[in-house]
Design a protein around this motif. Structure first.
Motif, mmCIF file in Angstrom:
data_model
loop_
_atom_site.group_PDB
_atom_site.id
_atom_site.type_symbol
_atom_site.label_atom_id
_atom_site.label_comp_id
_atom_site.label_asym_id
_atom_site.label_seq_id
_atom_site.Cartn_x
_atom_site.Cartn_y
_atom_site.Cartn_z
ATOM 1 N N PRO A 174 -3.138 -81.593 -53.234
ATOM 2 C CA PRO A 174 -2.480 -81.552 -54.557
ATOM 3 C C PRO A 174 -3.386 -82.081 -55.672
ATOM 4 O O PRO A 174 -3.329 -81.581 -56.804
ATOM 5 N N LYS A 175 -4.241 -83.066 -55.335
ATOM 6 C CA LYS A 175 -5.119 -83.627 -56.362
ATOM 7 C C LYS A 175 -6.107 -82.562 -56.856
ATOM 8 O O LYS A 175 -6.319 -82.395 -58.059
ATOM 9 N N ALA A 176 -6.690 -81.843 -55.890
ATOM 10 C CA ALA A 176 -7.626 -80.772 -56.260
ATOM 11 C C ALA A 176 -6.888 -79.704 -57.060
ATOM 12 O O ALA A 176 -7.402 -79.183 -58.052
ATOM 13 N N ALA A 177 -5.652 -79.386 -56.649
ATOM 14 C CA ALA A 177 -4.872 -78.372 -57.351
ATOM 15 C C ALA A 177 -4.657 -78.776 -58.805
ATOM 16 O O ALA A 177 -4.845 -77.974 -59.724
ATOM 17 N N ALA A 178 -4.296 -80.055 -59.009
ATOM 18 C CA ALA A 178 -4.062 -80.536 -60.378
ATOM 19 C C ALA A 178 -5.347 -80.420 -61.198
ATOM 20 O O ALA A 178 -5.316 -79.990 -62.353
ATOM 21 N N ALA A 179 -6.481 -80.785 -60.583
ATOM 22 C CA ALA A 179 -7.757 -80.714 -61.299
ATOM 23 C C ALA A 179 -8.077 -79.279 -61.686
ATOM 24 O O ALA A 179 -8.743 -79.031 -62.684
ATOM 25 N N MET A 180 -7.595 -78.349 -60.878
ATOM 26 C CA MET A 180 -7.903 -76.947 -61.145
ATOM 27 C C MET A 180 -6.764 -76.264 -61.906
ATOM 28 O O MET A 180 -6.726 -75.031 -62.016
ATOM 29 N N GLY A 181 -5.818 -77.052 -62.396
ATOM 30 C CA GLY A 181 -4.843 -76.530 -63.336
ATOM 31 C C GLY A 181 -3.598 -75.899 -62.727
ATOM 32 O O GLY A 181 -2.890 -75.169 -63.405
ATOM 33 N N ILE A 182 -3.322 -76.152 -61.446
ATOM 34 C CA ILE A 182 -2.095 -75.601 -60.883
ATOM 35 C C ILE A 182 -1.333 -76.690 -60.117
ATOM 36 O O ILE A 182 -1.863 -77.763 -59.845
ATOM 37 N N THR A 183 -0.082 -76.407 -59.803
ATOM 38 C CA THR A 183 0.724 -77.320 -59.005
ATOM 39 C C THR A 183 1.122 -76.593 -57.732
ATOM 40 O O THR A 183 1.547 -75.435 -57.784
ATOM 41 N N ILE A 184 0.980 -77.284 -56.618
ATOM 42 C CA ILE A 184 1.420 -76.681 -55.363
ATOM 43 C C ILE A 184 2.925 -76.884 -55.244
ATOM 44 O O ILE A 184 3.409 -78.014 -55.386
ATOM 45 N N PRO A 185 3.731 -75.832 -55.033
ATOM 46 C CA PRO A 185 5.180 -75.972 -54.945
ATOM 47 C C PRO A 185 5.578 -77.014 -53.898
ATOM 48 O O PRO A 185 4.915 -77.134 -52.866
ATOM 49 N N ASP A 186 6.655 -77.756 -54.186
ATOM 50 C CA ASP A 186 7.108 -78.823 -53.297
ATOM 51 C C ASP A 186 7.363 -78.315 -51.885
ATOM 52 O O ASP A 186 7.065 -78.982 -50.902
ATOM 53 N N GLY A 187 7.919 -77.103 -51.797
ATOM 54 C CA GLY A 187 8.225 -76.535 -50.484
ATOM 55 C C GLY A 187 6.983 -76.398 -49.623
ATOM 56 O O GLY A 187 7.020 -76.640 -48.410
ATOM 57 N N VAL A 188 5.878 -76.019 -50.251
ATOM 58 C CA VAL A 188 4.625 -75.850 -49.503
ATOM 59 C C VAL A 188 4.107 -77.214 -49.056
ATOM 60 O O VAL A 188 3.710 -77.396 -47.896
ATOM 61 N N VAL A 189 4.154 -78.189 -49.988
ATOM 62 C CA VAL A 189 3.665 -79.534 -49.645
ATOM 63 C C VAL A 189 4.514 -80.107 -48.514
ATOM 64 O O VAL A 189 4.005 -80.743 -47.590
ATOM 65 N N ALA A 190 5.820 -79.846 -48.566
ATOM 66 C CA ALA A 190 6.736 -80.416 -47.579
ATOM 67 C C ALA A 190 6.426 -79.922 -46.166
ATOM 68 O O ALA A 190 6.562 -80.673 -45.204
#
Lengths: 299, 325
Positions: free
Chosen positions: B301-317
């Motif tokens: 998620p940290k890399a995603a934020a740096a690259m301007g996107i958010t990983i959906p909660d469902g995927v992270v879960a």
């Protein structure tokens, strides 16, 4: 070091001896530092493997590979002679272009011919083990090339080519068409390198577009180690020196591969190889500082 | 003049003699020789996976197992020489990692069992004629990526993405196979593919810059050249808000957004299982060639934020591993 490994080193040394002979022609005879070989080696492998897969006779495929190598040499020579591009740059241009050309020829980066017939197939049935047969086969080919090359370089045409490399202006004054000799020499040189690539592909069952990396370094090392070990002004011995140098270079790699007992690891391979070759070049000078000094003064 | 010649010959002779035979001939009951075309984190992880799996099965390197490793340092000529050396040593199993190393070993070894690994297309490389019944002395593990799963994952995380950048080295057989595959599958997932060739690791950053503004995301295949220079790509991704997805889990730990699949350590462990079967006496020719397994979902998620996107909660879960937590 096992016999199989030693024979393998000798076999690869002999295959790359053809590269060394090609580099000797361009670098020593014509005084033309030619990086085309990094492209013409995989070119030879690519053409051979592709044609063999297409069902060609392996000898015919090998001959075509040599012709393709000759063509690559002519391209470099044209860039240099006709368009006055610095020889080093001309050969680099051909080399990088050949990477794409090789990919086009093969249609992909790697063509396997493990299951196909090669020039060696008819000999596998003779009862010799692979490990002995392959170096023997390459040895016969290399010996023939050395004999032919020695004859060529002693012929009138060959002597004119050597004169072109030593002093082009003087050669021209003597009526030697130096441009023609650069074309011919570069074509022959790269044909030999492509032959090495063709044999490499057939003895090892694959052509890979990356297999050209460092070919020039290996060729130069072989030529220079050979000159150190076999010192002679006779052209035949100079050529034999290239072959010996190439085999010694492979043995140096073999030693480096076995160097783990003194705490070296796999990643040290290239460094150990370089040190061994440097040692081979430095040692003769250390033995006789007086004469080495005098040689230096002369140079 | 003569002296120098003698000196040269003496050195050559010294080279030959200076090498003692196997020094560690103690109680090692089995020997395995491993070689890779080049050293980089993924291929090194394969090697470590093989070694650890064998240790778990009772052959510990340095104790009951002689474990040799050689890298060709990127040179197929050296790969061939290593193959000959291993054949000369006659170990119980040779494990070549990557396509050129595998071809060099298979063509040199007629009798010694070979278990190749990290080869994308074993049939195309002519390592075996039949995946189910390899025959002869060769079997192994293919590392063909689950490309369809990757595309589906990118679609889930970026529902509106259209164009995908595909950096690869046109000189790598694995990548050529993957490019064909991704081009075939991309339309099914609503993507178009923009190729970004880089033939050396030094070209990777340039290839990445060339994709900025032309694509919505980058998909990094299991390509030795690109993965070696992944950081160069990640920097461009972060600076330009261009999300970089990967095909192997190691790359997500290094800073790519996400992937689903195997990591190369697992590839090594699965290879080690085949090696163990051969060490126990099975004939390699009777063991079918397997594909690497693993459906680990890795997200960063940290890399995603740096690259301007958010990983959906469902995927992270449902992720097996959330990097940076």
């Amino acid at each position: 070091m096992s016999t199989v490994a030693l024979l393998g080193a000798a076999e690869l040394g002999l295959v790359f001896a053809l590269v060394a002979l090609g580099v000797f022609l361009s670098f020593r005879v014509l005084d033309f530092p030619d990086l085309t070989v990094d492209g013409s080696f995989p070119l030879g492998a690519a053409v051979t493997a592709t044609l063999i897969v297409a069902g060609w006779n392996p000898w015919l495929a090998t001959g075509t590979a040599m012709a393709a190598g000759a063509l690559a040499g002519i391209v470099t020579a044209t860039l240099n002679v006709r368009f006055r591009i610095l020889h080093l740059l001309a050969s680099i241009l051909t080399m990088i272009a050949l990477f794409s050309v090789n990919l086009r020829i093969m249609g992909r980066p790697n063509v396997a011919i493990i299951a196909q017939d090669t020039v060696l197939t008819p000999f596998y049935g003779l009862g010799l083990s692979d490990a002995v047969l392959r170096p023997l086969f390459v040895l016969v080919l290399v010996a023939a090339v050395v004999a032919l090359l020695a004859r060529f370089l002693s012929s009138e045409f060959g002597l004119a080519m050597r004169a072109t490399g030593v002093n082009a202006r003087m050669a021209r004054a003597q009526g030697v068409p130096t441009d023609l000799h650069i074309y011919a020499g570069m074509a022959l040189s790269n044909a030999l390198v492509a032959l090495a690539g063709a044999l490499f592909a057939q003895t090892n069952g694959f052509a890979d577009v990356t297999s050209g990396i460092g070919t020039i370094v290996i060729g130069l090392a072989a030529v220079i180690v050979g000159e150190t070990v076999v010192r002679s002004r006779v052209i035949l011995w100079a050529l034999v020196g290239c072959v010996v140098g190439s085999i010694l270079y492979r043995i140096a790699i073999q030693v480096a591969l076995n160097a783990d007992f003194i705490g070296l690891q796999a990643s040290d391979l290239n460094l150990v190889t370089a040190l061994l070759v440097a040692g081979a070049l430095i040692l003769p000078r250390l033995r006789n500082p007086l004469r080495a000094g005098r040689q230096g003064a002369q140079g | 003049m003569k002296k120098t010649r003698i000196a040269g010959a003496a050195l050559a002779l010294a080279c030959l003699c200076a090498v003692p035979g196997p020094v560690r001939a103690q109680v090692q009951s089995k020997s395995v020789a491993v070689t890779a075309i080049v050293e980089h984190p993924a291929l090194d992880a394969v090697r470590d996976g093989v070694r650890d799996e064998l240790a778990e099965q009772g052959w510990k390197a340095g104790e009951t197992l002689r474990f040799d490793y050689q890298s060709a340092q990127g040179n197929p000529g050296t790969a061939v020489q290593i193959a000959r050396q291993f054949v000369g040593q006659a170990p119980d199993v040779i494990v070549p990692i990557s396509t050129p190393s595998a071809q060099a070993v298979v063509s040199a070894a007629r009798d010694i069992p070979v278990v190749f690994t990290a080869v994308t297309d074993p049939l195309g490389a002519q390592l075996v004629r039949d995946l189910e019944k390899p025959g002869r002395n060769v079997t192994g593990l293919s590392d063909l990526s689950p490309v369809a799963d990757h595309l589906a994952l990118i679609r889930e995380i970026m529902p509106h993405a259209k164009r995908l950048g595909f950096p690869y080295n046109p000189g790598e057989p694995n990548s050529a196979t993957l490019l064909d595959l991704v081009k075939k599958l991309a339309p099914d997932h609503g993507f178009s593919i923009v190729e970004a060739p880089a033939t050396r690791s030094a070209d990777v950053q340039g290839a990445a810059r060339g994709l900025v503004g032309r694509v919505d995301a980058v998909y990094v295949p299991t390509d030795n050249t690109i993965v070696s220079a992944l950081e160069a790509l990640l920097i461009v991704g972060a600076q330009n808000k261009l999300p970089v997805f990967a095909a192997d889990t190691d790359s997500v730990q290094r800073g790519a957004v996400a992937t689903v699949g195997f990591n190369y350590y697992q590839v090594g462990r699965q290879t080690g299982q085949i090696v163990a079967r051969v060490l126990k006496g099975e004939n390699p020719g009777d063991i079918p060639v397997r594909s690497a397994e693993g459906t680990d979902l890795y997200v960063n998620p940290k890399a995603a934020a740096a690259m301007g996107i958010t990983i959906p909660d469902g995927v992270v879960a449902r992720a097996g591993k959330v990097v940076g937590r």
